[in-house]
Design a protein around this motif. Structure first.
Motif, PDB file in Angstrom:
ATOM      1  N   ALA A  79       0.961  -1.306   0.130  1.00 19.59           N
ATOM      2  CA  ALA A  79      -0.001  -0.027  -0.098  1.00 19.59           C
ATOM      3  C   ALA A  79       0.771   1.392  -0.025  1.00 19.59           C
ATOM      4  O   ALA A  79       0.335   2.232   0.067  1.00 19.59           O
ATOM      5  CB  ALA A  79      -1.039  -0.012   1.179  1.00 19.59           C
ATOM      6  N   GLY A  80       2.090   0.904  -0.186  1.00 17.22           N
ATOM      7  CA  GLY A  80       2.922   1.996  -0.189  1.00 17.22           C
ATOM      8  C   GLY A  80       3.547   2.712   1.158  1.00 17.22           C
ATOM      9  O   GLY A  80       4.022   3.825   1.207  1.00 17.22           O
ATOM     10  N   ILE A  81       3.223   1.757   2.340  1.00 19.13           N
ATOM     11  CA  ILE A  81       3.755   2.568   3.530  1.00 19.13           C
ATOM     12  C   ILE A  81       5.151   1.944   3.694  1.00 19.13           C
ATOM     13  O   ILE A  81       5.263   0.581   3.634  1.00 19.13           O
ATOM     14  CB  ILE A  81       2.706   1.974   4.471  1.00 19.13           C
ATOM     15  N   PRO A  82       5.904   2.672   4.339  1.00 24.06           N
ATOM     16  CA  PRO A  82       7.281   2.451   4.495  1.00 24.06           C
ATOM     17  C   PRO A  82       7.152   1.420   5.770  1.00 24.06           C
ATOM     18  O   PRO A  82       6.687   1.824   6.671  1.00 24.06           O
ATOM     19  CB  PRO A  82       8.168   3.557   5.040  1.00 24.06           C
ATOM     20  N   THR A  83       7.850   0.212   5.661  1.00 21.80           N
ATOM     21  CA  THR A  83       7.855  -0.720   6.637  1.00 21.80           C
ATOM     22  C   THR A  83       9.159  -1.422   7.023  1.00 21.80           C
ATOM     23  O   THR A  83      10.166  -1.177   6.241  1.00 21.80           O
ATOM     24  CB  THR A  83       7.024  -2.224   6.026  1.00 21.80           C
ATOM     25  N   ALA A  84       9.045  -1.796   8.386  1.00 19.51           N
ATOM     26  CA  ALA A  84      10.137  -2.252   9.227  1.00 19.51           C
ATOM     27  C   ALA A  84       9.824  -3.629   9.808  1.00 19.51           C
ATOM     28  O   ALA A  84       8.763  -3.696  10.218  1.00 19.51           O
ATOM     29  CB  ALA A  84      10.714  -1.299  10.089  1.00 19.51           C
ATOM     30  N   VAL A  85      10.853  -4.390  10.132  1.00 24.60           N
ATOM     31  CA  VAL A  85      10.739  -5.484  10.930  1.00 24.60           C
ATOM     32  C   VAL A  85      11.478  -5.402  12.270  1.00 24.60           C
ATOM     33  O   VAL A  85      12.559  -4.912  12.123  1.00 24.60           O
ATOM     34  CB  VAL A  85      11.026  -6.803  10.272  1.00 24.60           C
ATOM     35  N   LEU A  86      10.800  -5.604  13.283  1.00 25.29           N
ATOM     36  CA  LEU A  86      11.530  -5.783  14.384  1.00 25.29           C
ATOM     37  C   LEU A  86      11.923  -6.949  15.026  1.00 25.29           C
ATOM     38  O   LEU A  86      10.736  -7.688  15.330  1.00 25.29           O
ATOM     39  CB  LEU A  86      10.836  -4.728  15.480  1.00 25.29           C
ATOM     40  N   ALA A  87      13.048  -7.674  14.933  1.00 27.05           N
ATOM     41  CA  ALA A  87      13.186  -9.055  15.483  1.00 27.05           C
ATOM     42  C   ALA A  87      13.640  -8.940  16.968  1.00 27.05           C
ATOM     43  O   ALA A  87      14.678  -8.462  17.205  1.00 27.05           O
ATOM     44  CB  ALA A  87      14.561  -9.383  14.709  1.00 27.05           C
ATOM     45  N   ALA A  88      12.550  -8.983  17.595  1.00 27.51           N
ATOM     46  CA  ALA A  88      12.555  -8.579  18.945  1.00 27.51           C
ATOM     47  C   ALA A  88      11.586  -9.523  19.935  1.00 27.51           C
ATOM     48  O   ALA A  88      10.389  -9.716  19.358  1.00 27.51           O
ATOM     49  CB  ALA A  88      12.407  -7.228  19.242  1.00 27.51           C
ATOM     50  N   PRO A  89      12.065  -9.956  21.050  1.00 24.30           N
ATOM     51  CA  PRO A  89      13.308  -9.995  21.409  1.00 24.30           C
ATOM     52  C   PRO A  89      14.136 -11.151  21.064  1.00 24.30           C
ATOM     53  O   PRO A  89      13.659 -12.186  20.829  1.00 24.30           O
ATOM     54  CB  PRO A  89      13.294  -9.929  23.097  1.00 24.30           C
ATOM     55  N   MET A  90      15.363 -11.116  20.907  1.00 25.84           N
ATOM     56  CA  MET A  90      16.282 -12.213  20.570  1.00 25.84           C
ATOM     57  C   MET A  90      16.579 -12.905  21.933  1.00 25.84           C
ATOM     58  O   MET A  90      17.304 -12.157  22.723  1.00 25.84           O
ATOM     59  CB  MET A  90      17.643 -11.484  19.883  1.00 25.84           C
ATOM     60  N   ILE A  91      16.321 -14.171  22.061  1.00 24.25           N
ATOM     61  CA  ILE A  91      16.445 -14.610  23.273  1.00 24.25           C
ATOM     62  C   ILE A  91      17.637 -15.782  23.128  1.00 24.25           C
ATOM     63  O   ILE A  91      17.520 -16.639  22.480  1.00 24.25           O
ATOM     64  CB  ILE A  91      15.294 -15.252  23.783  1.00 24.25           C
ATOM     65  N   PRO A  92      18.469 -15.672  23.915  1.00 22.86           N
ATOM     66  CA  PRO A  92      19.990 -16.734  23.705  1.00 22.86           C
ATOM     67  C   PRO A  92      19.452 -18.052  23.761  1.00 22.86           C
ATOM     68  O   PRO A  92      18.523 -18.486  24.866  1.00 22.86           O
ATOM     69  CB  PRO A  92      20.934 -16.069  24.936  1.00 22.86           C
ATOM     70  N   ALA A  93      19.742 -19.009  22.992  1.00 24.38           N
ATOM     71  CA  ALA A  93      19.746 -20.106  22.985  1.00 24.38           C
ATOM     72  C   ALA A  93      18.203 -20.590  22.818  1.00 24.38           C
ATOM     73  O   ALA A  93      17.675 -21.757  23.033  1.00 24.38           O
ATOM     74  CB  ALA A  93      20.344 -20.933  24.119  1.00 24.38           C
TER      75      ALA A  93
END
Length: 362
Positions: A228-242
């Motif tokens: 739709a023309g909306i600037p989009t981002a991905v938030l890879a969160a939270p990164m949990i160890p193991a």
């Protein structure tokens, strides 16, 4: 007043993230249910219903000067979040209301029906200096209650009339309900949306984020927003160890294919009551690796469960944290993410005439 159940050990409830109603750090009184010895078996855990409580807010825009945050002002139309994400760093806020950061946080939700009115008043103040407003910095603005209350929708309508730029972070497909507004605002450089994708594993998602959209649905949401023309981002969160850190590259790659142009990640944060709640969750679902997970967490937090320093609270320190950061940098370069700087247009800000106010002819 928080109620802790000591008759039953911490145990996950279907559709809920926390395993207990751990008392908040400010609680002066705690009600406990005790086993008097006549109880031969554990009491069955009943269904925990959500209670929505109206809150009359006095102000609605929160300001901050934190150097590690990409925004200076934000709005949270809800306190608490029914999504029930086990790791949510906003959980400790319920302690200020003498409620538990555990189950209370995800089942006792406060909503602010006067938020749109307060926002309009704030934007009309002569000393207001326009800068992007972030929605979803503490709790999700599109959590289930929004479907009925429509507070986020009304806030967007006010922002659109004022040409006020906005950024949104969500885990919900419900954002697509407001696609027409966001698409129109994006055409004028006034809107950007980020979708948080923690894992691509449906089983882990159900345990970690019980009432959120599944991974595939979030990627489709990214695709629709981007289309739709909306600037989009991905938030890879939270990164949990193991636990899910091995998915970092896969999450970024899937989001890029769905149209995301920008990406960020956050290392697991365990402030205040979140740490013991997360430990309970680990013991419930991953007892075999609980010690290893927490060992890596502490190695990334100077030997503690959490450090709140601005310089490290988002990314941590130490070998594991540095490796995660390097992996992220390599991945976004390979995928072509973050190639340009997203800048929303504050120059378009223009309060419309107030009701009953006559417009100038010149």
């Amino acid at each position: 007043m928080a109620e802790e159940d000591t008759a039953n050990p911490p145990q996950a409830r279907k559709g809920r993230g926390a395993a207990s109603n751990l008392a908040g750090r400010f609680a002066t009184r705690v009600s406990r249910r005790e086993n008097d010895g006549w109880q031969l078996e554990e009491e069955p855990l009943g269904r925990l219903l959500t209670e929505a409580i109206e809150e009359k807010a006095r102000t609605i825009i929160s300001s901050n000067s934190s150097p590690d945050l990409p925004f200076s002002q934000s709005i949270n139309p809800y306190r608490g979040c029914e999504h029930g994400c086990t790791y949510c760093y906003a959980r400790p806020s319920h302690a200020y209301m003498d409620l538990s950061p555990g189950l209370d946080f995800e089942s006792t939700i406060f909503f602010k029906p006067n938020a749109p009115e307060l926002l309009e008043k704030a934007l009309r103040k002569r000393n207001y200096v326009c800068s992007p407003i972030a929605l979803g910095t503490n709790t999700d603005p599109y959590q289930p209650l929004e479907r009925d209350k429509r507070i986020t929708r009304q806030l967007l309508e006010v922002m659109q009339r004022f040409h006020q730029p906005v950024t949104i972070v969500t885990k919900s497909q419900l954002i697509l309900r407001d696609l027409p507004i966001l698409a129109e605002m994006a055409q004028d450089g006034l809107a950007q949306a980020a979708v948080s994708v923690t894992t691509l594993d449906n089983d882990l998602k159900r345990k970690l984020e019980p009432r959120t959209a599944g991974p595939a649905a979030r990627l489709r949401t990214l695709e629709t927003l981007s289309g739709a023309g909306i600037p989009t981002a991905v938030l890879a969160a939270p990164m949990i160890p193991a636990l899910n850190d091995s998915e970092l590259e896969a999450v970024l790659g899937a989001a890029q294919k769905a149209g995301a142009e920008f990406a960020a990640y956050i290392l697991l944060r365990l402030p205040h009551e979140v740490a013991p709640l997360f430990r309970q969750w680990l013991q419930e679902y991953y007892p075999d690796r609980a010690t290893h997970v927490m060992s890596l967490v502490q190695q990334s937090r100077d030997g503690r469960d959490y450090r709140s320093d601005f310089s490290q609270r988002q990314t941590g320190t130490g070998v594991f944290a540095q490796l995660l950061q390097q992996r992220f940098r390599v991945a976004i370069k390979k995928l072509g993410l973050n190639r340009r700087r997203l800048a929303l247009d504050c120059g378009r800000f223009s309060p419309p005439p107030a009701s009953g106010e006559q417009q100038s002819l010149f």
